[in-house]
Design a protein around this motif. Structure first.
Motif, mmCIF file in Angstrom:
data_model
loop_
_atom_site.group_PDB
_atom_site.id
_atom_site.type_symbol
_atom_site.label_atom_id
_atom_site.label_comp_id
_atom_site.label_asym_id
_atom_site.label_seq_id
_atom_site.Cartn_x
_atom_site.Cartn_y
_atom_site.Cartn_z
ATOM 1 N N ASN A 83 0.796 -1.143 -0.009
ATOM 2 C CA ASN A 83 -0.015 0.075 0.257
ATOM 3 C C ASN A 83 0.847 1.305 0.098
ATOM 4 O O ASN A 83 0.654 2.265 -0.804
ATOM 5 C CB ASN A 83 -0.810 -0.066 1.172
ATOM 6 N N SER A 84 2.034 1.383 0.876
ATOM 7 C CA SER A 84 2.642 2.463 1.035
ATOM 8 C C SER A 84 3.253 3.030 -0.349
ATOM 9 O O SER A 84 3.370 3.995 -0.652
ATOM 10 C CB SER A 84 3.880 2.364 2.024
ATOM 11 N N THR A 85 3.770 2.072 -1.159
ATOM 12 C CA THR A 85 4.435 2.294 -2.670
ATOM 13 C C THR A 85 3.331 2.507 -3.605
ATOM 14 O O THR A 85 3.717 3.325 -4.558
ATOM 15 C CB THR A 85 5.350 1.156 -2.650
ATOM 16 N N LEU A 86 2.281 1.577 -3.424
ATOM 17 C CA LEU A 86 1.320 1.813 -4.436
ATOM 18 C C LEU A 86 0.363 2.619 -4.449
ATOM 19 O O LEU A 86 -0.237 3.343 -5.575
ATOM 20 C CB LEU A 86 0.751 0.256 -4.837
ATOM 21 N N HIS A 87 -0.164 2.909 -3.357
ATOM 22 C CA HIS A 87 -1.182 3.689 -3.383
ATOM 23 C C HIS A 87 -1.278 4.843 -2.097
ATOM 24 O O HIS A 87 -2.089 5.682 -1.950
ATOM 25 C CB HIS A 87 -2.516 2.887 -2.606
ATOM 26 N N ARG A 88 0.008 5.090 -1.652
ATOM 27 C CA ARG A 88 0.184 6.158 -0.348
ATOM 28 C C ARG A 88 -0.653 5.756 0.720
ATOM 29 O O ARG A 88 -1.161 7.058 1.109
ATOM 30 C CB ARG A 88 0.293 7.254 -0.975
#
Length: 346
Positions: free
Chosen positions: A90-95
Motif C-alpha cells: 500500500n505505501s508504495t502503490l497507493h500511499r
C-alpha cells in the motif's frame, strides 16, 4: 471494574468509536493503570485463540487476520474480535497505510453487538500502554534518555508511554531509516511540547549505533527483518523495549542483545512468534527456560523485575487479543459514562 450487565446499544444501531474518540476515551494515563490492575486479575479468564491468517488473492503479500477473544469472568461480560487487513504494498502503490483494523465488542451473555471501534487506533494505544506497563517495572527509575528506533505511527505513542512512567526522561532521540521522517517527528513533538525550554528535547539521529549507547530506554517499533540494535552497544542498566516484530522472520535486535539482557515477554506466545527469541532458541543463544517471565507474572509479583541498576532488561511484545479486549472494555465503559478526559491526544 467492569459492569456485570452492560446495556444494549441504542436502537438506532451499534455506535462507532473513531480514532479521535478513542484518543479521548483511552489516554495512556488511564489505559496504563487499567492494564496494570486488570491483567493480573482477569487475563486468566480471557480466552484468546491464536490469530488466524488468510492469504488474499488480491495481492501475493496481502492477508486477512482474525483475533477473537472472550471472557468467562462475569465481571468482564464481553466478546471481542479484531479484524486486520495487511497490504504491505500500500505505501508504495497507493500511499496508504499497509495495515487497517476494525474491532467489534459484543455482550457475552446475549451476543448483542455493543460497539465498533477503530482497530488501528486501539492497537496503537494498547501496544504503547503495554510497553509503558513493562517499563514501569523494568526500566531504571532515574532514566533520562529515551532512544526511539522507528518514526512510524506507533512511535509517538511509545514515546508518550515511556515518558509517562519515567517522567525524568529529558532527552528523546529518534532514529529512522529515513532521517527526514525522524526529523519531522522530532520537530513535531518539540512543537507540541512547547519548545526546548519546557525541559525535554527531541532530536533525530542518523546513526542508531551511535545513540543506542546513550539510551536508558531503547524502544524499537520497526518492521525490520535484520537486527538494527546491537547488544554490545547497550549501556549497563539499559531497558530494551521490542515491539515491532511479530513473526519469526522479523528481528529488531541481535543475539547479543538477547543474551546480555534479562528477557521478559508480554505473553508466552511471544516465544513462538518473535523472531528475536525464536532465532535465539534455534541457535542455542538462550533457551525458553532463560526467559525470566511474562508481564502478568511481573504484575502479580510471581517474578521480580529489575534487580540492580546495572542489569540490562529486555521486553519483547507481540500483542494479543487479551489486551485488545481490556482496552475495548475501558473505551466502551468510559463512553457509556460520558468519560472524556481533559487532555485531548496521546
Amino acid at each position: 471494574m467492569a459492569m456485570a450487565s452492560p446495556p444494549s446499544p441504542p436502537s438506532s444501531g451499534c455506535p462507532f468509536l473513531d480514532a479521535d474518540s478513542l484518543r479521548r476515551l483511552l489516554p495512556l494515563s488511564a489505559l496504563i493503570p487499567h492494564l496494570r490492575s486488570s491483567l493480573p486479575s482477569l487475563s486468566a479468564a480471557i480466552h484468546s485463540p491464536p490469530r488466524s491468517a488468510f492469504p488474499l488473492p488480491s495481492s501475493p503479500s496481502a492477508s486477512l487476520l482474525l483475533m477473537p477473544s472472550w471472557s468467562s469472568d462475569p465481571s468482564l461480560p464481553y466478546i471481542g474480535v479484531k479484524i486486520v487487513t495487511s497490504f504491505p504494498s500500500n505505501s508504495t502503490l497507493h500511499r496508504l497505510p499497509g495495515v487497517h483494523a476494525s474491532y467489534s465488542l459484543f455482550h457475552a451473555a446475549t451476543g448483542v453487538p455493543l460497539v465498533a471501534l477503530n482497530g488501528s487506533q486501539l492497537t496503537l494505544l494498547r501496544t504503547a500502554a503495554v510497553s509503558g506497563v513493562a517499563a514501569s517495572l523494568l526500566a531504571r527509575h532515574d532514566a533520562r534518555v529515551l532512544v526511539m528506533a522507528g518514526a512510524g505511527a506507533l512511535a509517538p505513542f511509545l514515546i508518550a508511554a515511556h515518558r509517562l512512567v519515567r517522567p525524568g526522561i529529558e532527552r528523546v532521540i529518534i532514529w529512522n531509516r529515513s532521517t527526514d521522517k525522524a526529523r519531522i517527528l522530532a520537530n513535531n513533538l518539540q512543537e507540541e511540547e512547547g519548545g526546548e525550554d519546557r525541559g525535554v528535547t527531541f532530536e533525530c539521529a542518523e546513526s542508531l549505533d551511535e545513540v543506542v549507547a546513550q539510551g536508558d530506554v531503547v524502544s524499537c517499533a520497526t518492521s525490520s527483518e535484520s537486527p538494527i540494535v546491537r547488544g554490545v552497544k547497550l549501556k549497563p542498566g539499559a531497558h530494551l523495549d521490542l515491539v515491532g516484530s511479530f513473526s519469526p522472520s522479523m528481528r529488531e535486535c541481535d543475539d547479543e542483545g538477547v543474551a546480555r539482557g534479562r528477557v521478559f515477554v508480554d505473553f508466552e506466545v511471544a516465544m513462538e512468534e518473535a523472531g528475536e527469541l525464536v532465532g535465539a532458541f534455534e541457535r542455542g543463544v538462550i533457551s525458553r527456560a532463560d526467559v525470566a517471565g511474562t508481564l502478568v507474572e511481573l504484575l502479580d509479583g510471581t517474578k521480580v523485575g529489575r534487580r540492580s541498576d546495572d542489569e540490562v532488561t529486555v521486553f519483547k511484545a507481540v500483542g494479543t487479543a487479551v489486551v485488545d479486549l481490556l482496552a475495548a472494555q475501558l473505551a466502551y465503559e468510559n463512553s457509556l459514562q460520558g468519560t472524556y478526559f481533559l487532555r485531548v491526544g496521546i
